[in-house]
Design an enzyme around this catalytic site. Structure first.
Site, PDB file in Angstrom:
ATOM      1  N   SER A 127     -13.262  -4.032 -10.167  1.00 12.70           N
ATOM      2  CA  SER A 127     -14.585  -4.473  -9.722  1.00 12.70           C
ATOM      3  C   SER A 127     -15.665  -3.520 -10.210  1.00 12.70           C
ATOM      4  CB  SER A 127     -14.583  -4.492  -8.186  1.00 12.70           C
ATOM      5  OG  SER A 127     -15.892  -4.590  -7.681  1.00 12.70           O
ATOM      6  N   TYR A 151     -13.819  -0.476   0.130  1.00  6.48           N
ATOM      7  CA  TYR A 151     -13.339  -1.521  -0.788  1.00  6.48           C
ATOM      8  C   TYR A 151     -13.315  -0.991  -2.222  1.00  6.48           C
ATOM      9  CZ  TYR A 151     -13.531  -5.402  -4.047  1.00  6.48           C
ATOM     10  OH  TYR A 151     -13.300  -6.213  -5.122  1.00  6.48           O
ATOM     11  N   LYS A 155     -10.131  -0.137  -5.103  1.00  3.98           N
ATOM     12  CA  LYS A 155      -9.992  -0.620  -6.482  1.00  3.98           C
ATOM     13  C   LYS A 155      -9.854   0.553  -7.455  1.00  3.98           C
ATOM     14  CE  LYS A 155      -9.999  -4.991  -5.726  1.00  3.98           C
ATOM     15  NZ  LYS A 155      -8.900  -5.868  -6.129  1.00  3.98           N
TER      16      LYS A 155
HETATM   17  P1  NAD Z   1     -10.490 -14.539  -2.705  1.00  7.80           P
HETATM   18  O1  NAD Z   1     -10.473 -13.951  -1.348  1.00  7.80           O
HETATM   19  O2  NAD Z   1     -11.080 -15.895  -2.891  1.00  7.80           O
HETATM   20  O3  NAD Z   1      -9.012 -14.568  -3.297  1.00  7.80           O
HETATM   21  C1  NAD Z   1      -8.020 -13.637  -2.916  1.00  7.80           C
HETATM   22  C2  NAD Z   1      -6.750 -14.415  -2.627  1.00  7.80           C
HETATM   23  O4  NAD Z   1      -5.732 -13.496  -2.257  1.00  7.80           O
HETATM   24  C3  NAD Z   1      -6.898 -15.401  -1.469  1.00  7.80           C
HETATM   25  O5  NAD Z   1      -6.324 -16.638  -1.822  1.00  7.80           O
HETATM   26  C4  NAD Z   1      -6.130 -14.739  -0.330  1.00  7.80           C
HETATM   27  O6  NAD Z   1      -5.561 -15.699   0.554  1.00  7.80           O
HETATM   28  C5  NAD Z   1      -5.077 -13.962  -1.102  1.00  7.80           C
HETATM   29  N1  NAD Z   1      -4.581 -12.773  -0.382  1.00  7.80           N
HETATM   30  C6  NAD Z   1      -5.306 -11.835   0.262  1.00  7.80           C
HETATM   31  N2  NAD Z   1      -4.494 -10.912   0.800  1.00  7.80           N
HETATM   32  C7  NAD Z   1      -3.232 -11.279   0.471  1.00  7.80           C
HETATM   33  C8  NAD Z   1      -1.947 -10.716   0.726  1.00  7.80           C
HETATM   34  N3  NAD Z   1      -1.792  -9.599   1.453  1.00  7.80           N
HETATM   35  N4  NAD Z   1      -0.863 -11.342   0.229  1.00  7.80           N
HETATM   36  C9  NAD Z   1      -0.998 -12.481  -0.505  1.00  7.80           C
HETATM   37  N5  NAD Z   1      -2.181 -13.057  -0.760  1.00  7.80           N
HETATM   38  C10 NAD Z   1      -3.282 -12.453  -0.287  1.00  7.80           C
HETATM   39  O7  NAD Z   1     -11.211 -13.493  -3.666  1.00  7.80           O
HETATM   40  P2  NAD Z   1     -11.697 -13.639  -5.163  1.00  7.80           P
HETATM   41  O8  NAD Z   1     -13.177 -13.638  -5.163  1.00  7.80           O
HETATM   42  O9  NAD Z   1     -10.970 -14.741  -5.829  1.00  7.80           O
HETATM   43  O10 NAD Z   1     -11.229 -12.236  -5.724  1.00  7.80           O
HETATM   44  C11 NAD Z   1     -10.001 -12.087  -6.421  1.00  7.80           C
HETATM   45  C12 NAD Z   1      -9.839 -10.636  -6.803  1.00  7.80           C
HETATM   46  O11 NAD Z   1     -10.948 -10.222  -7.611  1.00  7.80           O
HETATM   47  C13 NAD Z   1      -9.783  -9.658  -5.639  1.00  7.80           C
HETATM   48  O12 NAD Z   1      -8.848  -8.658  -5.950  1.00  7.80           O
HETATM   49  C14 NAD Z   1     -11.183  -9.089  -5.596  1.00  7.80           C
HETATM   50  O13 NAD Z   1     -11.196  -7.801  -5.029  1.00  7.80           O
HETATM   51  C15 NAD Z   1     -11.543  -9.050  -7.063  1.00  7.80           C
HETATM   52  N6  NAD Z   1     -12.972  -9.101  -7.332  1.00  7.80           N
HETATM   53  C16 NAD Z   1     -13.725 -10.120  -6.825  1.00  7.80           C
HETATM   54  C17 NAD Z   1     -15.093 -10.171  -7.089  1.00  7.80           C
HETATM   55  C18 NAD Z   1     -15.951 -11.243  -6.489  1.00  7.80           C
HETATM   56  O14 NAD Z   1     -17.167 -11.033  -6.376  1.00  7.80           O
HETATM   57  N7  NAD Z   1     -15.423 -12.405  -6.113  1.00  7.80           N
HETATM   58  C19 NAD Z   1     -15.671  -9.191  -7.912  1.00  7.80           C
HETATM   59  C20 NAD Z   1     -14.871  -8.169  -8.434  1.00  7.80           C
HETATM   60  C21 NAD Z   1     -13.525  -8.150  -8.140  1.00  7.80           C
HETATM   61  C1  WQD Z   2     -26.031  -9.720  -4.750  1.00 10.10           C
HETATM   62  C2  WQD Z   2     -27.499  -9.350  -4.562  1.00 10.10           C
HETATM   63  C3  WQD Z   2     -27.940  -8.211  -2.493  1.00 10.10           C
HETATM   64  C4  WQD Z   2     -26.915 -11.596   0.078  1.00 10.10           C
HETATM   65  C5  WQD Z   2     -20.398  -7.629  -4.136  1.00 10.10           C
HETATM   66  C6  WQD Z   2     -19.421  -6.497  -4.161  1.00 10.10           C
HETATM   67  C7  WQD Z   2     -18.898  -6.292  -5.547  1.00 10.10           C
HETATM   68  C8  WQD Z   2     -18.339  -7.580  -6.111  1.00 10.10           C
HETATM   69  C9  WQD Z   2     -19.353  -8.660  -6.042  1.00 10.10           C
HETATM   70  C10 WQD Z   2     -16.035  -7.624  -5.377  1.00 10.10           C
HETATM   71  C11 WQD Z   2     -27.705  -7.955  -3.978  1.00 10.10           C
HETATM   72  C12 WQD Z   2     -28.638  -9.543  -2.526  1.00 10.10           C
HETATM   73  C13 WQD Z   2     -27.149 -10.774  -1.012  1.00 10.10           C
HETATM   74  C14 WQD Z   2     -28.021 -12.000   0.875  1.00 10.10           C
HETATM   75  C15 WQD Z   2     -29.488 -10.761  -0.581  1.00 10.10           C
HETATM   76  N1  WQD Z   2     -17.231  -8.050  -5.329  1.00 10.10           N
HETATM   77  N2  WQD Z   2     -28.403 -10.371  -1.335  1.00 10.10           N
HETATM   78  N3  WQD Z   2     -29.266 -11.569   0.511  1.00 10.10           N
HETATM   79  O1  WQD Z   2     -23.258  -6.808  -3.256  1.00 10.10           O
HETATM   80  O2  WQD Z   2     -23.786  -7.168  -5.723  1.00 10.10           O
HETATM   81  O3  WQD Z   2     -21.483  -7.286  -4.961  1.00 10.10           O
HETATM   82  O4  WQD Z   2     -19.799  -8.808  -4.683  1.00 10.10           O
HETATM   83  O5  WQD Z   2     -15.583  -6.784  -6.084  1.00 10.10           O
HETATM   84  O6  WQD Z   2     -17.901  -5.354  -5.450  1.00 10.10           O
HETATM   85  O7  WQD Z   2     -20.090  -5.318  -3.746  1.00 10.10           O
HETATM   86  O8  WQD Z   2     -23.001  -9.107  -4.321  1.00 10.10           O
HETATM   87  O9  WQD Z   2     -23.667 -11.394  -3.769  1.00 10.10           O
HETATM   88  O10 WQD Z   2     -23.466  -9.690  -1.906  1.00 10.10           O
HETATM   89  O11 WQD Z   2     -25.338  -9.505  -3.524  1.00 10.10           O
HETATM   90  O12 WQD Z   2     -30.641 -10.409  -0.857  1.00 10.10           O
HETATM   91  O13 WQD Z   2     -27.859 -12.715   1.882  1.00 10.10           O
HETATM   92  O14 WQD Z   2     -28.078 -10.250  -3.604  1.00 10.10           O
HETATM   93  O15 WQD Z   2     -28.747  -7.239  -1.873  1.00 10.10           O
HETATM   94  O16 WQD Z   2     -28.856  -7.428  -4.573  1.00 10.10           O
HETATM   95  P1  WQD Z   2     -22.964  -7.490  -4.519  1.00 10.10           P
HETATM   96  P2  WQD Z   2     -23.822  -9.996  -3.308  1.00 10.10           P
END
Ligand code: NAD
Ligand code: WQD
Length: 340
Positions: A127, A151, A155
Site C-alpha cells: 500500500s 495498518y 504492510k
Molecule cells: P477487501 O476488504 O475488499 O478484500 C479483502 C478480502 O480478504 C475480503 O474478501 C475479506 O473477506 C478477506 N479476508 C480478510 N481477512 C481474511 C482472513 N483472515 N482470511 C481470509 N480472508 C480474509 O479489501 P480490498 O480493497 O480488496 O484490498 C485487498 C488488499 O489490498 C488488502 O490487502 C489491502 O490491504 C490492500 N490494499 C487496498 C487498498 C484499497 O484502497 N482498497 C489500497 C492499498 C492496498
Molecule cells: C482520500 C481523500 C481524505 C473521506 C486510504 C488508506 C490507504 C489506501 C487507500 C489501503 C483524503 C478525503 C475521505 C471523506 C474526505 N488503502 N476524504 N472525506 O486515506 O488516501 O487512503 O485508502 O491500503 O492506505 O490510507 O483514502 O479514500 O479515505 O481518502 O475528505 O469522507 O479524501 O482526507 O484526502 P486515503 P480515502
C-alpha cells in the site's frame, strides 16, 4: 503461460476484479476467503463476467494452517496472490493487535505453507500508506517508508518479512505491489466496492450520497499545502489494478527475489477535483461541508509508476471520470451492495 493461481481475499474489492482478469486470460483460479469483509455473491458475478468457473472456492481464514495445507494439497498451485487482510486505517489504530494478527500473521502462515508445499511465486498487496507523510511527490519505490498507523506498519512489516524469506529461499519470487488509491468498479456494474457500515474511503461515500443513503460529504480539511487546500491522492481504476496483477504474474519469473512496484497513475486529484468530476458524471449535486482534518491524513500521495511501465509495459488506462462513472453505475444497480 496458463497457471493455477491461489487468490486469498479473492471475493473482496480488488480480489474479485483480479479474478475476472485471471480467468479471462486463461488461468485456473482457486479462491480462499473467510468472507469477513465480502460476499460470496461477488464470486458468482466473477464467473458470470468471465464466462468461466473458478476452479474452487474455500471459505477459510488465511491464518489457519490446516486449511492452507488442504488447499495446497488439493490444487497444483503455481502462484499465489495475497489480498486477504484488514484495511481500515482508523480501525487499525483502535484494534492494532487484530491488524498485526491478521495482516502479518496471515502472511507468515501463508508463506510458511507455500514453502512447505514447494510454491515459490507470490504477489503481495502492499500500500502507498507505507510512505506516510511524504516530503516530496511523486513517490518512487526508493522513497523512504515511514508508516504512520498500525495498518501501514503491517504492510511494511510484511514487505520486510518477505524480503528476508527471499534471502533464505533463493527460488522464491515475490512482487509487492504498492497500490495508491484504488477506486471505481467493473464496467458491467456487477462488481464494485461494498463497504460494511460507514465507508472510510471517499469514493463509496460519494456514491452512497448520490444514491440517497447519506446526506453530505465531510471534506476533511481545506488548509493543506495543495492547490485548493484539500488532500491530493492518486486515484486509480480497480480494473487497472487487476490488470497490474495479471501482468505481474506474466513477469514474476523475470528476476528471482523480492521486488516492489508502485501501481498508480502518476496524477493527483484533490478532494474537490474528485467531487466536481463525480457531479459531472452522475448529474447530481454532492452536498459537502469543510470539516476538520482527519487524524493521520497526509496532504499529498502521488505515485511515480515508471518502474511498472519500464519493466512490464503496464500503465493505468482509465481516468478519474471512468472511475466515477463505473463506481456510480455499480451503486445504482446495487444500492445496498451485494446484500439482497
Ligand atoms: P477487501 O476488504 O475488499 O478484500 C479483502 C478480502 O480478504 C475480503 O474478501 C475479506 O473477506 C478477506 N479476508 C480478510 N481477512 C481474511 C482472513 N483472515 N482470511 C481470509 N480472508 C480474509 O479489501 P480490498 O480493497 O480488496 O484490498 C485487498 C488488499 O489490498 C488488502 O490487502 C489491502 O490491504 C490492500 N490494499 C487496498 C487498498 C484499497 O484502497 N482498497 C489500497 C492499498 C492496498
Ligand atoms: C482520500 C481523500 C481524505 C473521506 C486510504 C488508506 C490507504 C489506501 C487507500 C489501503 C483524503 C478525503 C475521505 C471523506 C474526505 N488503502 N476524504 N472525506 O486515506 O488516501 O487512503 O485508502 O491500503 O492506505 O490510507 O483514502 O479514500 O479515505 O481518502 O475528505 O469522507 O479524501 O482526507 O484526502 P486515503 P480515502
Amino acid at each position: 503461460m496458463s497457471q493455477t493461481v491461489l487468490v486469498t481475499g479473492g471475493a473482496g474489492f480488488i480480489g474479485s476484479h483480479t479474478c475476472v482478469e485471471l480467468l479471462r486470460s486463461g488461468h485456473e483460479v482457486v479462491v480462499l476467503d473467510d468472507h469477513s469483509n465480502s460476499s460470496p455473491v461477488a464470486l458468482e458475478r466473477v464467473e458470470k463476467i468471465a464466462g468461466r468457473r473458478l476452479s474452487a472456492t474455500h471459505v477459510a481464514d488465511v491464518r489457519d494452517r490446516r486449511s492452507l495445507d488442504s488447499v495446497f494439497s488439493r490444487h497444483p498451485i503455481d502462484s499465489v496472490i495475497h489480498f486477504a487482510a484488514k484495511k481500515a486505517v482508523g480501525e487499525s489504530v483502535r484494534i492494532p493487535l487484530a491488524y498485526y494478527d491478521i495482516n502479518v500473521g496471515g502472511t507468515t502462515a501463508l508463506v510458511s505453507a507455500m514453502h512447505d508445499h514447494g510454491v515459490h511465486r507470490l504477489v503481495f498487496s502492499s500500500s502507498c500508506s507505507i510512505y506516510g507523510d511524504a516530503t516530496s511527490v511523486p513517490l518512487t519505490e526508493e522513497s523512504p517508508a515511514a508508516p504512520t498507523n498500525p495498518y501501514a506498519t503491517t504492510k511494511w512489516t510484511c514487505e520486510q518479512i518477505l524480503a528476508d524469506q527471499c534471502l533464505h529461499v533463493p527460488e522464491l519470487r515475490v512482487l509487492a505491489l504498492r497500490y495508491f488509491n484504488p477506486a471505481g468498479a467493473h464496467p458491467t456494474g456487477l462488481l464494485g466496492e461494498d463497504p460494511r457500515g460507514v465507508p472510510d474511503n471517499i469514493m463509496p461515500f460519494l456514491t452512497q450520497i448520490a444514491v440517497g443513503r447519506r446526506d453530505e460529504l465531510s471534506v476533511f480539511g481545506d488548509d493543506y499545502p495543495t492547490p485548493d487546500g484539500t488532500g491530493v491522492r492518486d486515484y486509480l481504476h480497480v480494473v487497472d489494478v487487476a490488470e497490474g496483477h495479471r501482468v505481474a504474474l506474466d513477469h514474476i519469473d523475470d528476476v528471482p527475489g523480492m521486488r516492489v512496484f508502485n501501481l498508480g497513475t502518476g496524477h493527483g486529484a484533490s478532494v474537490l477535483d474528485l467531487v466536481r468530476v463525480f457531479e459531472e458524471v452522475c448529474g447530481r449535486q454532492i452536498p459537502y461541508r469543510i470539516t476538520e482534518r482527519r487524524p493521520g491524513d497526509v496532504a499529498e500521495l502521488v505515485a511515480d509508476p515508471a518502474k511498472a511501465t519500464a519493466s512490464w509495459g503496464w500503465t493505468a488506462q482509465r481516468d478519474l471520470a471512468a472511475m466515477c462513472r463505473d463506481a456510480w453505475n455499480f451503486q445504482q444497480h446495487n444500492p445496498y451492495g451485494y446484500a439482497p
